[in-house]
Enzyme design. Structure first.
Site, mmCIF file in Angstrom:
data_model
loop_
_atom_site.group_PDB
_atom_site.id
_atom_site.type_symbol
_atom_site.label_atom_id
_atom_site.label_comp_id
_atom_site.label_asym_id
_atom_site.label_seq_id
_atom_site.Cartn_x
_atom_site.Cartn_y
_atom_site.Cartn_z
ATOM 1 N N HIS A 104 -4.073 4.090 -14.697
ATOM 2 C CA HIS A 104 -4.270 5.189 -15.659
ATOM 3 C C HIS A 104 -3.211 6.264 -15.480
ATOM 4 C CE1 HIS A 104 -6.212 6.670 -11.998
ATOM 5 N NE2 HIS A 104 -5.991 7.898 -12.455
ATOM 6 N N ASP A 106 -3.225 10.457 -15.764
ATOM 7 C CA ASP A 106 -4.306 11.441 -15.680
ATOM 8 C C ASP A 106 -4.457 12.254 -16.977
ATOM 9 O OD1 ASP A 106 -4.966 10.760 -13.096
ATOM 10 O OD2 ASP A 106 -3.692 12.296 -12.186
ATOM 11 N N HIS A 259 -1.044 5.271 -12.331
ATOM 12 C CA HIS A 259 -1.354 5.007 -10.931
ATOM 13 C C HIS A 259 -2.709 4.325 -10.814
ATOM 14 C CE1 HIS A 259 -2.564 9.140 -11.882
ATOM 15 N NE2 HIS A 259 -3.582 8.945 -11.070
ATOM 16 N N ARG A 274 -6.577 17.248 -5.249
ATOM 17 C CA ARG A 274 -5.550 17.150 -6.305
ATOM 18 C C ARG A 274 -5.405 18.444 -7.078
ATOM 19 N NH1 ARG A 274 -6.753 13.249 -11.144
ATOM 20 N NH2 ARG A 274 -6.881 15.066 -12.493
HETATM 21 O O1 LIG Z 1 -7.128 8.955 -4.747
HETATM 22 C C1 LIG Z 1 -6.011 8.591 -5.120
HETATM 23 O O2 LIG Z 1 -5.216 8.016 -4.380
HETATM 24 C C2 LIG Z 1 -5.580 8.866 -6.522
HETATM 25 C C3 LIG Z 1 -6.751 9.189 -7.378
HETATM 26 C C4 LIG Z 1 -6.317 9.551 -8.760
HETATM 27 O O3 LIG Z 1 -6.305 8.755 -9.631
HETATM 28 C C5 LIG Z 1 -5.855 10.922 -8.991
HETATM 29 O O4 LIG Z 1 -5.894 11.753 -8.082
HETATM 30 O O5 LIG Z 1 -5.446 11.194 -10.114
HETATM 31 FE FE LIG Z 2 -5.515 9.642 -11.426
#
Ligand SMILES: O=C(O)CCC(=O)C(=O)O
Ligand SMILES: [Fe+2]
Length: 286
Positions: A104, A106, A259, A274
């Protein structure tokens, strides 16, 4: 016009020819000058995802760092650090199952999806829990010219509910947050091929996480083309995979990447923070 801020030389170790580089010698918690920020922007354009090891970002410092690159997004559904709504907590284990184990980009369900995100590893399982990123520029460039020409003229619908389904997020005390998120984020269209606003490069801008339908095609055509593209972007040649250590930070350009967070570590716990930087409205090649 002001002269652009100078750039510094960054110690950069590319991880693959198309995506990913480790940046050495920067303490992201320090007060970074404009030249360093500019150099990081430039490195991001070239490598699409940057990795920084042995960092110690508190939520407040992570927020301040991300804010050097643009306005920050507050996620309508994911939980956040207390008093720091700009920092999402992804705290997953057998009690709260991971939901980012799909390819995906984000937050493509908003008009101006994120420019990028800065992700900090807080608690890492004994093994597993890697994350992979894919360059949708490399994926686009690997398609035949005729197919690219067809895709260049198309738009597609993105829907928050595809990744945040009612069955998981619409229950009990979460229900009103979920309803509000849906109300404030109705499905919307973006170009299937996006021109990167800074590099001018073209890449695919449909993702399995949020894209539901190509507007100009019939349902069967749309299903088939989306399936092809979702599979195509995951081709290992377009990707880089990061094995996390606590303190690692990843900074990705969310405009032409996808990702996938591997969900192979249960029942262990994994905690990530994040910060999400808002971008501009995607523009197609037309
Ligand atoms: O936890 C992760 O490694 C990435 C998770 C994710 O998709 C994000 O933080 O946007
Ligand atoms: Fe993500």
């Amino acid at each position: 016009m002001n002269a652009p801020a100078p750039e510094l030389h960054l110690a950069t170790r590319p991880l693959t020819p198309v995506i990913g580089a480790i940046i050495d010698g920067i303490d992201l918690a320090a007060e970074l000058n404009d030249a360093t920020i500019n150099s990081l922007r430039r490195a991001l354009l070239k490598h699409h995802v940057l990795f920084f090891e042995r960092q110690s970002l508190t939520p407040v410092v992570q927020k301040a760092l991300a804010a050097r690159f643009g306005d920050l997004h507050i996620h309508p559904i994911y939980p956040h650090v207390e008093d720091v709504p700009e920092i999402i907590i992804l705290d997953t284990s057998h009690n709260n199952l991971p939901d980012n184990d799909n390819w995906h980009t984000d937050v493509t369900f908003i008009r101006n999806p994120p420019l990028g995100a800065i992700l900090a590893a807080k608690t890492i399982p004994p093994s597993g829990g890697d994350t992979s990123w894919s360059s949708t520029i490399a994926a686009y460039e690997a398609l035949s010219p005729s197919f690219r020409a067809l895709l260049d003229g198309l738009t597609a619908i993105h829907n928050i509910e595809k990744s945040f389904p009612e069955a998981r997020w619409g229950q009990n005390e979460d229900r009103s947050k979920f309803e509000e998120a849906k109300r404030k984020n109705p499905p919307l269209a973006h170009p299937v091929v996006r021109v990167h606003p800074e590099s001018g490069r073209k890449g695919l801008f449909v993702n399995e996480g949020f894209t539901t339908r190509i507007v100009e095609l019939s349902q069967t055509e749309s299903d088939a083309v989306l399936r092809l593209l979702f599979t195509h972007v995951a081709k290992p040649e377009f990707t880089v995979r990061w094995k996390w250590k606590e303190g690692d930070v990843a900074f990705w350009d969310n405009r032409l990447t996808q990702h996938y967070a591997l969900a192979d570590y249960l029942p262990h716990r994994r905690i990530m923070h994040r910060a999400t930087i808002l971008g501009d409205v995607p523009v197609g090649p037309g």
